[in-house]
Write a protein that holds these residues in place. Sequence first.
Motif, PDB file in Angstrom:
ATOM      1  N   LEU A 279       0.831  -1.209   0.000  1.00 46.31           N
ATOM      2  CA  LEU A 279       0.000   0.000   0.000  1.00 46.31           C
ATOM      3  C   LEU A 279       0.868   1.263   0.000  1.00 46.31           C
ATOM      4  N   LYS A 280       1.956   1.213   0.758  1.00 46.83           N
ATOM      5  CA  LYS A 280       2.853   2.364   0.861  1.00 46.83           C
ATOM      6  C   LYS A 280       3.611   2.602  -0.439  1.00 46.83           C
ATOM      7  N   MET A 281       4.123   1.519  -1.026  1.00 43.69           N
ATOM      8  CA  MET A 281       4.959   1.648  -2.219  1.00 43.69           C
ATOM      9  C   MET A 281       4.146   1.841  -3.491  1.00 43.69           C
ATOM     10  N   PHE A 282       2.932   1.257  -3.521  1.00 41.98           N
ATOM     11  CA  PHE A 282       2.121   1.308  -4.741  1.00 41.98           C
ATOM     12  C   PHE A 282       0.685   1.724  -4.397  1.00 41.98           C
ATOM     13  N   PRO A 283       0.482   2.991  -4.042  1.00 38.51           N
ATOM     14  CA  PRO A 283      -0.857   3.458  -3.648  1.00 38.51           C
ATOM     15  C   PRO A 283      -1.845   3.396  -4.816  1.00 38.51           C
ATOM     16  N   PHE A 284      -3.102   3.145  -4.493  1.00 34.73           N
ATOM     17  CA  PHE A 284      -4.147   3.045  -5.513  1.00 34.73           C
ATOM     18  C   PHE A 284      -4.627   4.427  -5.940  1.00 34.73           C
ATOM     19  N   LYS A 285      -4.813   4.601  -7.230  1.00 35.90           N
ATOM     20  CA  LYS A 285      -5.392   5.836  -7.761  1.00 35.90           C
ATOM     21  C   LYS A 285      -6.913   5.715  -7.785  1.00 35.90           C
ATOM     22  N   GLN A 286      -7.379   4.489  -8.008  1.00 33.32           N
ATOM     23  CA  GLN A 286      -8.819   4.211  -8.007  1.00 33.32           C
ATOM     24  C   GLN A 286      -9.185   3.606  -6.656  1.00 33.32           C
ATOM     25  N   LYS A 287     -10.144   4.172  -5.978  1.00 33.59           N
ATOM     26  CA  LYS A 287     -10.438   3.789  -4.596  1.00 33.59           C
ATOM     27  C   LYS A 287     -11.319   2.549  -4.473  1.00 33.59           C
ATOM     28  N   THR A 288     -12.009   2.150  -5.547  1.00 27.38           N
ATOM     29  CA  THR A 288     -12.867   0.953  -5.482  1.00 27.38           C
ATOM     30  C   THR A 288     -12.529  -0.001  -6.613  1.00 27.38           C
ATOM     31  N   ILE A 289     -12.724  -1.288  -6.338  1.00 21.74           N
ATOM     32  CA  ILE A 289     -12.476  -2.346  -7.319  1.00 21.74           C
ATOM     33  C   ILE A 289     -13.637  -3.339  -7.241  1.00 21.74           C
ATOM     34  N   HIS A 290     -14.185  -3.699  -8.393  1.00 19.64           N
ATOM     35  CA  HIS A 290     -15.270  -4.677  -8.432  1.00 19.64           C
ATOM     36  C   HIS A 290     -14.741  -5.993  -9.008  1.00 19.64           C
TER      37      HIS A 290
END
Length: 504
Positions: A279-290
């Motif tokens: 999570l620290k090294m590769f933060p998500f740009k999109q907050k939700t995933i289906h």
Amino acid sequence: MFKLFHGFQLVESYHELKKARRLSENKLPGRIVKLSIAILTALVLWLLPIEAFGIAGLTVIEQRLISIFVFATLMWVFEAVPAWTTSMMVVVLLLLSVSDSSFWFFVQGYAPEALGQSVKYKSILHCFADPIIMLFIGGFILAISATKSGLDLMLARTMLKPFGTQSRFVLLGFILVTAVFSMFLSNTATAAMMLTFLTPVLKALPADGKGKIGLALAIPVAANVGGMATPIGTPPNAIALKYLNDPEGLNLNLGFGEWMAFMLPFTLVVLFIAWLLLLKMFPFKQKTIHLNIEGEAKRDWRSVVVYITFAVTVLLWMTDKFTGVNSNVVAMIPVGIFCITGVITKRDLEEISWSVLWMVAGGFALGVALNETGLAQHLIESIPFNTWSPVAMIIGSGLICYMMANFISHTATAALLVPILAIAGMSARENLEVVGGVSTLLIGVAIGSSLAMVLPISTPPNALAHATGMIQQKDMERVGIIMGLIGLVLGYSMLIALGSAGLL
């Protein structure tokens, strides 16, 4: 075996790529050089005067065994041929040159005391039916039946559902579910299956986001780490357990459930750290995933047999100390039930990953030869392990194992190091008590092997994940090094604490 699993095409592509690299014209000269080095080195050691070794009491048979051992080491390191073929060649060499069924010209012309103690050929061949091999066969049968019945799909869908749609929790879900599957299935099959489920998710994420890198890396990390939790999760675990429970050796009588009692919490801690790191090294740009995992579990009577047998087998494994039924014996329950009910067919038996079993058996054969020829005893007498610092033995063995396993097969690393460390540990048993005993050395090899995941070539799950095109090697190296160092520190701290408290 992988033909039955979701994502088989990934495994097939990976193996075809490895084969093409080995056979490509530009690689052929290097391959020949590697083979030549291994063979010539072994021949030199075979033909040297015994006095040149400087080991008191060394016999002709022991000298041959040193030659074979070095040959196996070089072949496994160079990977000029597949690792399992090296194991098979080692077994053949042992049978023909150091066993009590050797060729006559390897025996005649030597005085009995100069020739030395041979290995019983039955002892070498028994390695192919070692109880640990049966444990693996039971695990493979469970994995095949789970795929045929759709149990794996049902479990994946059910286990991922509680994690919702928030990106960070979906990542945690993939880590934990992959780890659970890798505890009972092959790490390679688990990675292939989970990457197949992940593929549509990766395509749906923003192209410029780092989150997809973290998701793709989560699969190999979780597959490698999750396998540590059970004796059947990965071959190094089983190799270490064999020597820990050897009646003629350490005889610790460590059960399946006991292994999980300390390795499962450790595994969960390492996985949680991996989640935070990704999570620290590769933060998500999109907050939700289906997520959308297609496919249904079968509902015929044979599938019900699979569900019940799977649950009962795992329960019996975890409670083997209470039931009194050895985990190796428990592994044969699903084999018997699934074969008699037709869940497993003759074709399915052909799909078992026999190369893995032969690889493990070859390592066992080397260990048997070390003990029966007396070479183990002579090595102990020639190397003053008792004078070594316990901390030096622990840290040194862990780092050597970790470095080797990043470049050669994890199984080959364990097959080479565990027999040697078992011998060294027995000779320095009293000194090692302050750092947890011999079990710290041997289980440390299993931990060090599983944590070696720095390069795409380090493990098949790494290679499969790298083949998605989502991961650059530098990202895998960063995550692999950090997770390796954290895991080694935590792992050895746990083993030393448990061993010192008499809980291991």
